[in-house]
Design a protein around this motif. Structure first.
Motif, PDB file in Angstrom:
ATOM      1  N   ARG A  11     -61.484  -7.955 -55.145  1.00 36.64           N
ATOM      2  CA  ARG A  11     -60.952  -7.452 -56.408  1.00 36.64           C
ATOM      3  C   ARG A  11     -60.942  -5.926 -56.360  1.00 36.64           C
ATOM      4  O   ARG A  11     -61.963  -5.298 -56.128  1.00 36.64           O
ATOM      5  CB  ARG A  11     -61.794  -7.948 -57.588  1.00 36.64           C
ATOM      6  CG  ARG A  11     -61.757  -9.483 -57.726  1.00 36.64           C
ATOM      7  CD  ARG A  11     -62.574  -9.972 -58.912  1.00 36.64           C
ATOM      8  NE  ARG A  11     -63.952  -9.510 -58.856  1.00 36.64           N
ATOM      9  CZ  ARG A  11     -64.638  -9.030 -59.888  1.00 36.64           C
ATOM     10  NH1 ARG A  11     -64.067  -8.921 -61.071  1.00 36.64           N
ATOM     11  NH2 ARG A  11     -65.881  -8.656 -59.746  1.00 36.64           N
ATOM     12  N   TYR A  12     -59.764  -5.350 -56.546  1.00 32.05           N
ATOM     13  CA  TYR A  12     -59.584  -3.904 -56.541  1.00 32.05           C
ATOM     14  C   TYR A  12     -58.806  -3.502 -57.775  1.00 32.05           C
ATOM     15  O   TYR A  12     -57.988  -4.274 -58.291  1.00 32.05           O
ATOM     16  CB  TYR A  12     -58.772  -3.460 -55.315  1.00 32.05           C
ATOM     17  CG  TYR A  12     -59.591  -3.232 -54.070  1.00 32.05           C
ATOM     18  CD1 TYR A  12     -59.853  -1.950 -53.597  1.00 32.05           C
ATOM     19  CD2 TYR A  12     -60.099  -4.306 -53.350  1.00 32.05           C
ATOM     20  CE1 TYR A  12     -60.605  -1.741 -52.452  1.00 32.05           C
ATOM     21  CE2 TYR A  12     -60.852  -4.108 -52.204  1.00 32.05           C
ATOM     22  CZ  TYR A  12     -61.105  -2.821 -51.761  1.00 32.05           C
ATOM     23  OH  TYR A  12     -61.846  -2.624 -50.624  1.00 32.05           O
ATOM     24  N   THR A  13     -59.040  -2.271 -58.237  1.00 36.65           N
ATOM     25  CA  THR A  13     -58.146  -1.698 -59.227  1.00 36.65           C
ATOM     26  C   THR A  13     -57.298  -0.635 -58.533  1.00 36.65           C
ATOM     27  O   THR A  13     -57.746   0.003 -57.581  1.00 36.65           O
ATOM     28  CB  THR A  13     -58.901  -1.103 -60.435  1.00 36.65           C
ATOM     29  OG1 THR A  13     -57.954  -0.887 -61.499  1.00 36.65           O
ATOM     30  CG2 THR A  13     -59.585   0.205 -60.118  1.00 36.65           C
ATOM     31  N   ALA A  14     -56.062  -0.474 -59.011  1.00 37.10           N
ATOM     32  CA  ALA A  14     -55.138   0.516 -58.448  1.00 37.10           C
ATOM     33  C   ALA A  14     -54.748   1.520 -59.524  1.00 37.10           C
ATOM     34  O   ALA A  14     -54.667   1.182 -60.704  1.00 37.10           O
ATOM     35  CB  ALA A  14     -53.891  -0.166 -57.908  1.00 37.10           C
ATOM     36  N   PHE A  15     -54.512   2.746 -59.076  1.00 40.14           N
ATOM     37  CA  PHE A  15     -54.082   3.869 -59.916  1.00 40.14           C
ATOM     38  C   PHE A  15     -55.199   4.436 -60.776  1.00 40.14           C
ATOM     39  O   PHE A  15     -54.956   5.109 -61.766  1.00 40.14           O
ATOM     40  CB  PHE A  15     -52.842   3.513 -60.751  1.00 40.14           C
ATOM     41  CG  PHE A  15     -51.671   3.093 -59.894  1.00 40.14           C
ATOM     42  CD1 PHE A  15     -51.099   3.990 -59.003  1.00 40.14           C
ATOM     43  CD2 PHE A  15     -51.162   1.808 -59.959  1.00 40.14           C
ATOM     44  CE1 PHE A  15     -50.041   3.613 -58.190  1.00 40.14           C
ATOM     45  CE2 PHE A  15     -50.106   1.414 -59.150  1.00 40.14           C
ATOM     46  CZ  PHE A  15     -49.548   2.322 -58.267  1.00 40.14           C
ATOM     47  N   SER A  16     -56.434   4.171 -60.386  1.00 45.63           N
ATOM     48  CA  SER A  16     -57.598   4.821 -60.984  1.00 45.63           C
ATOM     49  C   SER A  16     -58.748   4.720 -60.000  1.00 45.63           C
ATOM     50  O   SER A  16     -58.889   3.706 -59.313  1.00 45.63           O
ATOM     51  CB  SER A  16     -57.986   4.160 -62.299  1.00 45.63           C
ATOM     52  OG  SER A  16     -59.210   4.692 -62.777  1.00 45.63           O
ATOM     53  N   ALA A  17     -59.593   5.760 -59.949  1.00 42.67           N
ATOM     54  CA  ALA A  17     -60.800   5.726 -59.117  1.00 42.67           C
ATOM     55  C   ALA A  17     -61.964   5.099 -59.870  1.00 42.67           C
ATOM     56  O   ALA A  17     -63.046   4.933 -59.319  1.00 42.67           O
ATOM     57  CB  ALA A  17     -61.162   7.144 -58.665  1.00 42.67           C
ATOM     58  N   ASP A  18     -61.724   4.743 -61.137  1.00 40.05           N
ATOM     59  CA  ASP A  18     -62.748   4.132 -61.981  1.00 40.05           C
ATOM     60  C   ASP A  18     -62.482   2.627 -62.052  1.00 40.05           C
ATOM     61  O   ASP A  18     -61.379   2.212 -62.425  1.00 40.05           O
ATOM     62  CB  ASP A  18     -62.666   4.753 -63.384  1.00 40.05           C
ATOM     63  CG  ASP A  18     -63.668   4.162 -64.365  1.00 40.05           C
ATOM     64  OD1 ASP A  18     -64.371   3.185 -64.018  1.00 40.05           O
ATOM     65  OD2 ASP A  18     -63.738   4.677 -65.495  1.00 40.05           O
ATOM     66  N   PRO A  19     -63.464   1.781 -61.727  1.00 38.03           N
ATOM     67  CA  PRO A  19     -63.239   0.334 -61.794  1.00 38.03           C
ATOM     68  C   PRO A  19     -62.794  -0.143 -63.173  1.00 38.03           C
ATOM     69  O   PRO A  19     -62.158  -1.190 -63.289  1.00 38.03           O
ATOM     70  CB  PRO A  19     -64.608  -0.264 -61.426  1.00 38.03           C
ATOM     71  CG  PRO A  19     -65.345   0.817 -60.725  1.00 38.03           C
ATOM     72  CD  PRO A  19     -64.825   2.114 -61.259  1.00 38.03           C
ATOM     73  N   GLU A  20     -63.118   0.633 -64.221  1.00 36.00           N
ATOM     74  CA  GLU A  20     -62.736   0.255 -65.590  1.00 36.00           C
ATOM     75  C   GLU A  20     -61.329   0.731 -65.956  1.00 36.00           C
ATOM     76  O   GLU A  20     -60.851   0.445 -67.053  1.00 36.00           O
ATOM     77  CB  GLU A  20     -63.737   0.847 -66.594  1.00 36.00           C
ATOM     78  CG  GLU A  20     -65.163   0.349 -66.416  1.00 36.00           C
ATOM     79  CD  GLU A  20     -65.279  -1.147 -66.655  1.00 36.00           C
ATOM     80  OE1 GLU A  20     -64.722  -1.626 -67.660  1.00 36.00           O
ATOM     81  OE2 GLU A  20     -65.909  -1.840 -65.832  1.00 36.00           O
ATOM     82  N   GLY A  21     -60.695   1.497 -65.058  1.00 38.98           N
ATOM     83  CA  GLY A  21     -59.354   2.007 -65.321  1.00 38.98           C
ATOM     84  C   GLY A  21     -58.333   1.348 -64.417  1.00 38.98           C
ATOM     85  O   GLY A  21     -58.649   0.481 -63.608  1.00 38.98           O
ATOM     86  N   GLY A  22     -57.083   1.787 -64.555  1.00 39.25           N
ATOM     87  CA  GLY A  22     -56.031   1.291 -63.681  1.00 39.25           C
ATOM     88  C   GLY A  22     -55.760  -0.189 -63.884  1.00 39.25           C
ATOM     89  O   GLY A  22     -56.063  -0.779 -64.916  1.00 39.25           O
ATOM     90  N   ASN A  23     -55.158  -0.788 -62.852  1.00 43.60           N
ATOM     91  CA  ASN A  23     -54.701  -2.169 -62.942  1.00 43.60           C
ATOM     92  C   ASN A  23     -55.392  -3.012 -61.890  1.00 43.60           C
ATOM     93  O   ASN A  23     -55.220  -2.782 -60.695  1.00 43.60           O
ATOM     94  CB  ASN A  23     -53.181  -2.223 -62.730  1.00 43.60           C
ATOM     95  CG  ASN A  23     -52.571  -3.523 -63.217  1.00 43.60           C
ATOM     96  OD1 ASN A  23     -53.281  -4.462 -63.568  1.00 43.60           O
ATOM     97  ND2 ASN A  23     -51.252  -3.582 -63.213  1.00 43.60           N
ATOM     98  N   PRO A  24     -56.205  -4.001 -62.284  1.00 41.84           N
ATOM     99  CA  PRO A  24     -56.905  -4.811 -61.302  1.00 41.84           C
ATOM    100  C   PRO A  24     -55.984  -5.814 -60.620  1.00 41.84           C
ATOM    101  O   PRO A  24     -55.035  -6.324 -61.220  1.00 41.84           O
ATOM    102  CB  PRO A  24     -57.989  -5.522 -62.119  1.00 41.84           C
ATOM    103  CG  PRO A  24     -57.535  -5.467 -63.521  1.00 41.84           C
ATOM    104  CD  PRO A  24     -56.584  -4.321 -63.669  1.00 41.84           C
TER     105      PRO A  24
END
Length: 284
Positions: A11-24
């Motif tokens: 599981r990764y998020t993209a377009f943010s360096a914060d796991p709570e941001g961006g799109n998982p």
């Protein structure tokens, strides 16, 4: 990492360096043993807007990638492409990748900047087309947007850079922030027009935009950071002469959902393709 019937799912998020941001996104780096129904089941089980499933058919590092939302396969997904490239880079090191997608070959380059991995995808050849007046009227009705709330400087179009998106520009940030739409009505229109998302945009400055992407056809109300739509938007902005053909655009997305992310869109003279880049990070 989790497993689904023995399949390793990252599981990764993209377009943010914060796991709570961006799109998982869910990432399966070896989907060679999975059929269509099993890939769809993994995507539905995760519940993210999309998951990417990779195979290496010839064993030489060339990746065939398929993308599934919780409801269906989609031809191309930017955030899952970025997430998958970052996952591969963490395993194998930064470098250049070629993803064979249903929309065509997509080049992805991963570099390390200031200790942070950053992926850039290069879209397939984009194009735009007019939206029929009756389709535009139906979209606005489903969104409950008065036509007067549109920005006349950014006319509606259907834009493609691997997937089709209807681009609608709001005249104010307040209009963009107030999103409460008729899910079934918008989904029906999008299915008829073969749209992946509706790209709602507001222009803050010459090169900075705020965007939101309703995604009822994927089974979710809104997508938090949409790389395919960002690529399509870059092509749209250039084709209409809204930006130069040598430009770097910043798209802010997800803030209204509490998952802020940043997508960088690069246009290069003499190259119709659009580059979309962003950071990302592993979740959990």
């Amino acid at each position: 990492m989790s497993t689904h019937s023995g399949t390793e799912v990252l599981r990764y998020t993209a377009f943010s360096a914060d796991p709570e941001g961006g799109n998982p996104a869910g990432i399966v780096l070896d989907a060679s043993g999975l059929g269509d129904a099993e890939m769809l089941a993994v995507a539905a089980d995760l519940g993210y807007s999309e998951s990417a499933f990779l195979t290496d058919p010839d064993g030489h590092g060339g990746h065939t990638v398929r993308y599934f939302s919780p409801k269906a396969e989609v031809p191309f997904c930017g955030h899952a492409t970025v997430a998958a490239a970052l996952a591969l880079a963490e395993r194998d090191g930064p470098g250049d990748l070629v993803f064979s997608t249903p929309a065509g070959p997509v080049l992805v380059t991963v570099v390390r900047e200031d200790g942070e991995l950053r992926a850039t995808l290069t879209s397939v050849e984009p194009h735009t087309e007019d939206a029929a007046p009756e389709d535009l009227a139906e979209a606005l009705a489903a969104l409950d947007w008065p036509a007067a709330d549109l920005d006349p400087a950014l006319p509606p179009r259907i834009a493609y850079a691997g997937a089709r998106h209807l681009v609608l520009a709001a005249a104010t940030r307040e209009r963009l922030a107030d999103l409460a739409y008729d899910f079934a009505r918008l989904e029906a229109l999008m299915r008829r027009l073969d749209l992946t998302t509706v790209q709602l945009a507001w222009r803050e400055s010459a090169t900075v935009f705020h965007v939101r992407d309703p995604f009822p056809v994927g089974g979710v109300v809104e997508d938090p950071a949409t790389g395919a739509a960002a690529a399509a938007f870059g092509a749209y902005a250039r084709e209409l002469g809204l930006v130069p053909d040598d430009a770097v655009l910043t798209l802010h997305q997800g803030a209204d959902m509490g998952r802020p992310g940043t997508l960088t869109v690069e246009l290069r003279p003499g190259d119709a393709r659009v580059r979309v880049s962003g950071t990302g990070t592993r979740i959990g």
